[in-house]
Motif scaffolding. Structure first.
Motif, PDB file in Angstrom:
ATOM      1  N   LEU A  94       0.859  -1.173   0.000  1.00  0.00           N
ATOM      2  CA  LEU A  94       0.000   0.000   0.000  1.00  0.00           C
ATOM      3  C   LEU A  94       0.899   1.229   0.000  1.00  0.00           C
ATOM      4  O   LEU A  94       1.816   1.341   0.816  1.00  0.00           O
ATOM      5  CB  LEU A  94      -0.884   0.003   1.245  1.00  0.00           C
ATOM      6  CG  LEU A  94      -2.043   1.008   1.314  1.00  0.00           C
ATOM      7  CD1 LEU A  94      -3.084   0.694   0.247  1.00  0.00           C
ATOM      8  CD2 LEU A  94      -2.682   0.972   2.701  1.00  0.00           C
ATOM      9  N   PHE A  95       0.654   2.128  -0.947  1.00  0.00           N
ATOM     10  CA  PHE A  95       1.398   3.375  -0.987  1.00  0.00           C
ATOM     11  C   PHE A  95       0.781   4.361   0.007  1.00  0.00           C
ATOM     12  O   PHE A  95      -0.438   4.561   0.010  1.00  0.00           O
ATOM     13  CB  PHE A  95       1.358   3.995  -2.383  1.00  0.00           C
ATOM     14  CG  PHE A  95       2.225   3.275  -3.389  1.00  0.00           C
ATOM     15  CD1 PHE A  95       3.603   3.362  -3.315  1.00  0.00           C
ATOM     16  CD2 PHE A  95       1.659   2.530  -4.398  1.00  0.00           C
ATOM     17  CE1 PHE A  95       4.408   2.718  -4.230  1.00  0.00           C
ATOM     18  CE2 PHE A  95       2.452   1.872  -5.321  1.00  0.00           C
ATOM     19  CZ  PHE A  95       3.835   1.966  -5.248  1.00  0.00           C
ATOM     20  N   LEU A  96       1.615   4.982   0.817  1.00  0.00           N
ATOM     21  CA  LEU A  96       1.151   5.975   1.784  1.00  0.00           C
ATOM     22  C   LEU A  96       1.711   7.334   1.399  1.00  0.00           C
ATOM     23  O   LEU A  96       2.901   7.464   1.110  1.00  0.00           O
ATOM     24  CB  LEU A  96       1.642   5.645   3.202  1.00  0.00           C
ATOM     25  CG  LEU A  96       1.272   4.293   3.801  1.00  0.00           C
ATOM     26  CD1 LEU A  96       1.672   4.268   5.272  1.00  0.00           C
ATOM     27  CD2 LEU A  96      -0.206   4.017   3.654  1.00  0.00           C
ATOM     28  N   THR A  97       0.854   8.355   1.416  1.00  0.00           N
ATOM     29  CA  THR A  97       1.319   9.700   1.123  1.00  0.00           C
ATOM     30  C   THR A  97       0.686  10.715   2.053  1.00  0.00           C
ATOM     31  O   THR A  97      -0.503  10.606   2.378  1.00  0.00           O
ATOM     32  CB  THR A  97       1.037  10.099  -0.339  1.00  0.00           C
ATOM     33  OG1 THR A  97       1.419  11.460  -0.547  1.00  0.00           O
ATOM     34  CG2 THR A  97      -0.438   9.934  -0.690  1.00  0.00           C
ATOM     35  N   ASN A  98       1.468  11.697   2.462  1.00  0.00           N
ATOM     36  CA  ASN A  98       0.966  12.804   3.268  1.00  0.00           C
ATOM     37  C   ASN A  98       0.482  13.954   2.395  1.00  0.00           C
ATOM     38  O   ASN A  98       0.250  15.053   2.903  1.00  0.00           O
ATOM     39  CB  ASN A  98       2.058  13.309   4.222  1.00  0.00           C
ATOM     40  CG  ASN A  98       1.939  12.690   5.607  1.00  0.00           C
ATOM     41  OD1 ASN A  98       1.080  11.852   5.851  1.00  0.00           O
ATOM     42  ND2 ASN A  98       2.812  13.102   6.515  1.00  0.00           N
ATOM     43  N   ASN A  99       0.340  13.733   1.124  1.00  0.00           N
ATOM     44  CA  ASN A  99      -0.189  14.754   0.218  1.00  0.00           C
ATOM     45  C   ASN A  99      -1.694  14.561   0.090  1.00  0.00           C
ATOM     46  O   ASN A  99      -2.153  13.516  -0.378  1.00  0.00           O
ATOM     47  CB  ASN A  99       0.487  14.642  -1.151  1.00  0.00           C
ATOM     48  CG  ASN A  99       0.163  15.826  -2.042  1.00  0.00           C
ATOM     49  OD1 ASN A  99      -0.953  16.322  -2.047  1.00  0.00           O
ATOM     50  ND2 ASN A  99       1.144  16.277  -2.806  1.00  0.00           N
ATOM     51  N   SER A 100      -2.455  15.555   0.518  1.00  0.00           N
ATOM     52  CA  SER A 100      -3.919  15.445   0.510  1.00  0.00           C
ATOM     53  C   SER A 100      -4.547  16.108  -0.710  1.00  0.00           C
ATOM     54  O   SER A 100      -5.772  16.141  -0.829  1.00  0.00           O
ATOM     55  CB  SER A 100      -4.497  16.093   1.778  1.00  0.00           C
ATOM     56  OG  SER A 100      -4.243  17.495   1.782  1.00  0.00           O
ATOM     57  N   ILE A 106      -3.491   2.804  -3.119  1.00  0.00           N
ATOM     58  CA  ILE A 106      -3.107   4.136  -2.656  1.00  0.00           C
ATOM     59  C   ILE A 106      -3.884   4.490  -1.388  1.00  0.00           C
ATOM     60  O   ILE A 106      -5.098   4.323  -1.332  1.00  0.00           O
ATOM     61  CB  ILE A 106      -3.394   5.216  -3.720  1.00  0.00           C
ATOM     62  CG1 ILE A 106      -2.966   4.760  -5.120  1.00  0.00           C
ATOM     63  CG2 ILE A 106      -2.756   6.537  -3.324  1.00  0.00           C
ATOM     64  CD1 ILE A 106      -1.502   4.511  -5.285  1.00  0.00           C
ATOM     65  N   PHE A 107      -3.183   4.993  -0.391  1.00  0.00           N
ATOM     66  CA  PHE A 107      -3.840   5.459   0.830  1.00  0.00           C
ATOM     67  C   PHE A 107      -3.257   6.814   1.189  1.00  0.00           C
ATOM     68  O   PHE A 107      -2.099   6.929   1.579  1.00  0.00           O
ATOM     69  CB  PHE A 107      -3.625   4.462   1.970  1.00  0.00           C
ATOM     70  CG  PHE A 107      -4.482   4.718   3.180  1.00  0.00           C
ATOM     71  CD1 PHE A 107      -5.861   4.862   3.063  1.00  0.00           C
ATOM     72  CD2 PHE A 107      -3.921   4.806   4.446  1.00  0.00           C
ATOM     73  CE1 PHE A 107      -6.664   5.085   4.173  1.00  0.00           C
ATOM     74  CE2 PHE A 107      -4.705   5.027   5.562  1.00  0.00           C
ATOM     75  CZ  PHE A 107      -6.082   5.168   5.424  1.00  0.00           C
ATOM     76  N   THR A 108      -4.061   7.856   1.039  1.00  0.00           N
ATOM     77  CA  THR A 108      -3.603   9.219   1.288  1.00  0.00           C
ATOM     78  C   THR A 108      -3.990   9.679   2.695  1.00  0.00           C
ATOM     79  O   THR A 108      -4.901   9.126   3.319  1.00  0.00           O
ATOM     80  CB  THR A 108      -4.197  10.198   0.273  1.00  0.00           C
ATOM     81  OG1 THR A 108      -5.604  10.352   0.540  1.00  0.00           O
ATOM     82  CG2 THR A 108      -4.016   9.704  -1.167  1.00  0.00           C
ATOM     83  N   CYS A 109      -3.333  10.727   3.156  1.00  0.00           N
ATOM     84  CA  CYS A 109      -3.698  11.273   4.465  1.00  0.00           C
ATOM     85  C   CYS A 109      -5.097  11.865   4.448  1.00  0.00           C
ATOM     86  O   CYS A 109      -5.755  11.947   5.491  1.00  0.00           O
ATOM     87  CB  CYS A 109      -2.669  12.301   4.924  1.00  0.00           C
ATOM     88  SG  CYS A 109      -2.475  13.728   3.839  1.00  0.00           S
ATOM     89  N   ALA A 110      -5.574  12.271   3.255  1.00  0.00           N
ATOM     90  CA  ALA A 110      -6.954  12.748   3.145  1.00  0.00           C
ATOM     91  C   ALA A 110      -7.928  11.605   3.410  1.00  0.00           C
ATOM     92  O   ALA A 110      -8.955  11.782   4.087  1.00  0.00           O
ATOM     93  CB  ALA A 110      -7.199  13.343   1.757  1.00  0.00           C
ATOM     94  N   MET A 111      -7.629  10.425   2.884  1.00  0.00           N
ATOM     95  CA  MET A 111      -8.469   9.252   3.123  1.00  0.00           C
ATOM     96  C   MET A 111      -8.452   8.875   4.596  1.00  0.00           C
ATOM     97  O   MET A 111      -9.495   8.556   5.187  1.00  0.00           O
ATOM     98  CB  MET A 111      -7.978   8.085   2.257  1.00  0.00           C
ATOM     99  CG  MET A 111      -8.066   8.346   0.758  1.00  0.00           C
ATOM    100  SD  MET A 111      -7.178   7.120  -0.235  1.00  0.00           S
ATOM    101  CE  MET A 111      -8.226   5.678   0.003  1.00  0.00           C
TER     102      MET A 111
END
Length: 279
Positions: free
Chosen positions: A39-45, A68-73
């Protein structure tokens, strides 16, 4: 050996700008072929998971929206667990707004339950002033992440979500709750999405203060790549260390090293007290 899965940061780990880091496409596609979950994690919302997936696929990565798992999610899921059908005043962009709508939240301009701060390239002082008054009026302050700045390429940066959050905290005297890395909220959610235990989870990231701190605090195996933010000379600034340190994910194409990471067996290499694995 028990099943293992990977949480993987993106910018600085698998790509820089619009170009994949050498070896990254082969590594990620190899994980898929071998049946490893990731799972890709990103702090870009700013972007939705679909937008991020499109960018990765253009580079040759065999990925889907669900990878994909974003900080917005993560922020949206957290808020849904705290208050259903809530209201929010948002300083941020499409990725964050989309996720809030997906959980049934209404975006309002007065008396919100929450003031939510994400990335934004066109943040106006008027919006900040409104947020200050809402927080002073009782709205809770939520941050998608606390990154102070964001790289934009060519060695340049722009103000990150954390910079605007700090301004709101200082102006209101209220402390924000942050959901993104290194928060255990996002780390725990990501692990559960993959259906892994703590011992089965491996984090690959390039930033000590978010990827490695967050994953290490959760007890995950941590792999620091030196292809992004953190450099070798930075390591002595921290009171914690990764389990493995590698030049880039290309190193993990080496089967012997990959096996060591899976089994958390370190090849001892002395570097000022740090355990390093470098190939």
């Amino acid at each position: 050996m028990k099943k293992k899965g990977f949480l993987i940061d993106m910018d600085g780990v698998v790509y820089k700008g619009n170009e994949p880091i050498p070896g990254a496409v082969a590594f990620i596609n190899g994980l898929r072929e071998k049946g490893f979950s990731f799972l890709f994690l990103t702090n870009n919302s700013q972007r939705t998971s679909r937008d991020v997936c499109y960018k990765l696929r253009k580079m040759g990565f065999h990925v889907n929206d669900e990878d994909i798992f974003t900080c917005a999610m993560a922020t949206a899921r957290y808020l849904a667990s705290r208050k259903e059908q809530g209201t929010a005043y948002v300083i941020g962009e499409g990725g964050l707004l989309t996720e809030l709508h997906n959980i049934g939240y209404s975006i309002v301009d007065d008396h919100p339950d929450y003031v939510i701060i994400g990335e934004g390239r066109t943040i106006m002082l008027e919006s900040v002033d409104k947020a200050i008054n809402m927080i002073m009026g009782g709205a809770k302050l939520i941050a998608t992440n606390l990154d102070p700045n964001c790289p934009v390429g060519n060695g340049k940066y722009r103000a990150g979500c954390g910079a605007f959050v700090a301004m709101l905290e200082f102006a209101t005297g209220k402390q924000a709750f942050s959901v993104g890395k290194p928060s255990p909220v996002m780390m725990r959610m990501a692990r559960k999405i993959l259906g892994l235990s703590t011992a089965e989870t491996i984090m690959i990231g390039d930033t000590m203060g978010t990827d490695i701190l967050g994953a290490g605090s959760m007890g995950f195996t941590t792999v620091l790549t030196l292809s992004g933010v953190t450099k070798e000379e930075d390591l002595d600034h921290y009171g914690y260390t990764p389990d493995f340190i590698i030049p880039s994910v290309k190193s993990l194409l080496d089967e012997a090293l990959f096996t060591k990471v899976l089994s958390k067996q370190h090849e001892q290499f002395s570097y000022d007290g740090h355990t390093m694995v470098v190939h």
